[in-house]
Write an enzyme that holds these catalytic residues in place. Structure first.
Site, short mmCIF file in Angstrom:
data_model
loop_
_atom_site.label_atom_id
_atom_site.label_comp_id
_atom_site.label_asym_id
_atom_site.label_seq_id
_atom_site.Cartn_x
_atom_site.Cartn_y
_atom_site.Cartn_z
N PRO A 130 0.70 -0.85 -0.06
CA PRO A 130 0.62 -0.09 -0.06
C PRO A 130 0.83 1.40 0.31
O PRO A 130 1.25 1.06 1.12
CB PRO A 130 -0.59 -0.42 1.18
CG PRO A 130 -0.74 -1.49 1.88
CD PRO A 130 0.68 -2.08 1.33
N GLU A 131 0.67 2.29 -1.25
CA GLU A 131 1.46 3.41 -1.09
C GLU A 131 0.54 4.50 -0.89
O GLU A 131 -0.98 4.10 -1.04
CB GLU A 131 2.47 3.12 -2.65
CG GLU A 131 3.18 2.55 -2.96
CD GLU A 131 4.01 2.11 -3.83
OE1 GLU A 131 4.00 4.01 -4.35
OE2 GLU A 131 4.56 1.48 -4.63
#
Length: 273
Positions: A2-3
């Site tokens: 997750p960015e």
DNA sequence: CCTGGTGCCTGGGTGC
DNA sequence: TGCACCCAGGCACCAG
């Protein structure tokens, strides 16, 4: 992994379920190396906002007598949040929050790179140093092209390491660093990014992140949204995970290497030093 | 201060 | 088929 786009997609689903609710109970698995601090201090807190800074989720809590705290969540590499997942808990659940409406928010994180911490508002320096020193939000007006260019010029690190550092700009991880550098035509190993190229990188980084948010992020394996859906961006990536396939601009086979201790895919022809 | 290197963690893939 | 090994990577931490 997750960015920013993935965390923003999670935030948008979490917000309507949490705001206005009170945390009735909180649980963390207490793994000796897990970065779980003071999760029980969320109990009794009324959720007033669900915010995001970089890859961090910030849940604002208000208690009796006006006491305020923040619940800080980082999904790490494999973290995901679910609300009322079917079939109950999972062997990889690491923490959960029970709401006053009976719903349960579960934090699943197979590789345990995520964090969950309750702090006093804005008091990040002790527990969350990266958050304390986080650079500007890339999609806000605080992300200034001239300042970005000056910071790149001042650094002696490879440009990809600068993007991953969280200090010059917040929320960029391995996927969107590679995508933005490809789109800007900059070699990820370059330590010399001049002003005009830095301004182009500034612009395309914002484009890349906005497009990924529109598609609710990139799902390879673990990332999923609160409702269990996958992001739709993976099919639109130009370089990440595509080593050996032809560059979409020049058809040269994309090459995989290591930069800043991270797997890195780039086009050896149209990404220049 | 800055920079680069290592360790954390575990599921999945690879090679023998 | 079984098993040892290695890799993915965001971030904390450490040494120089």
């Amino acid at each position: 992994m997750p960015e920013l786009p993935e965390v923003e997609s999670v935030r948008r689903q979490l917000e309507p379920a949490l705001v206005g609710r009170t945390i009735a109970a909180a649980w963390a698995d207490g793994h000796p190396r897990a970065r779980q601090f003071g999760v029980d201090r969320a109990v009794g807190g009324l959720v007033t906002a669900v915010r995001r800074r970089g890859k961090y989720l910030l849940i604002d809590l208000t208690f009796d007598a006006g006491v305020r705290r923040e619940l800080v969540l980082h999904l790490g590499m494999t973290g995901a949040l679910r609300i009322d997942p079917p079939a109950g808990s999972d062997a990889h659940d690491r923490a959960s929050l029970t709401l006053d409406d009976g719903r349960v928010v579960r934090f699943r994180d197979p590789r345990r790179f995520g964090r969950i911490t309750v702090v006093d508002p804005g008091e990040y320096a002790r527990r969350i140093p990266t958050l304390a020193r986080l650079g500007p939000e890339p999609l806000s007006d605080d992300f200034d092209a001239a300042r970005f260019a000056a910071q790149l010029a001042a650094s002696r690190s490879p440009v990809k390491a600068c993007l991953l550092s969280q200090r010059i700009v917040a929320g960029v991880g391995n996927i969107y660093a590679d995508e933005a550098l490809w789109r800007a035509g900059i070699d990820p190993r370059s330590r010399r990014v001049g002003r005009s190229r830095a301004e182009r990188l500034h612009r395309v980084l914002r484009d890349v992140l906005r497009e990924a948010i529109e598609r609710e992020g990139t799902t390879f394996r673990d990332y999923q949204m609160v409702n269990g859906a996958s992001g739709r961006q993976a099919a639109f990536l130009d370089v990440y995970g595509r080593a050996g396939t032809p560059c979409a601009r020049c058809a040269t086979p994309l090459v995989r290497t290591v930069v800043a201790q991270r797997g890195t895919t780039y086009c050896p022809h149209c990404q220049r030093w």
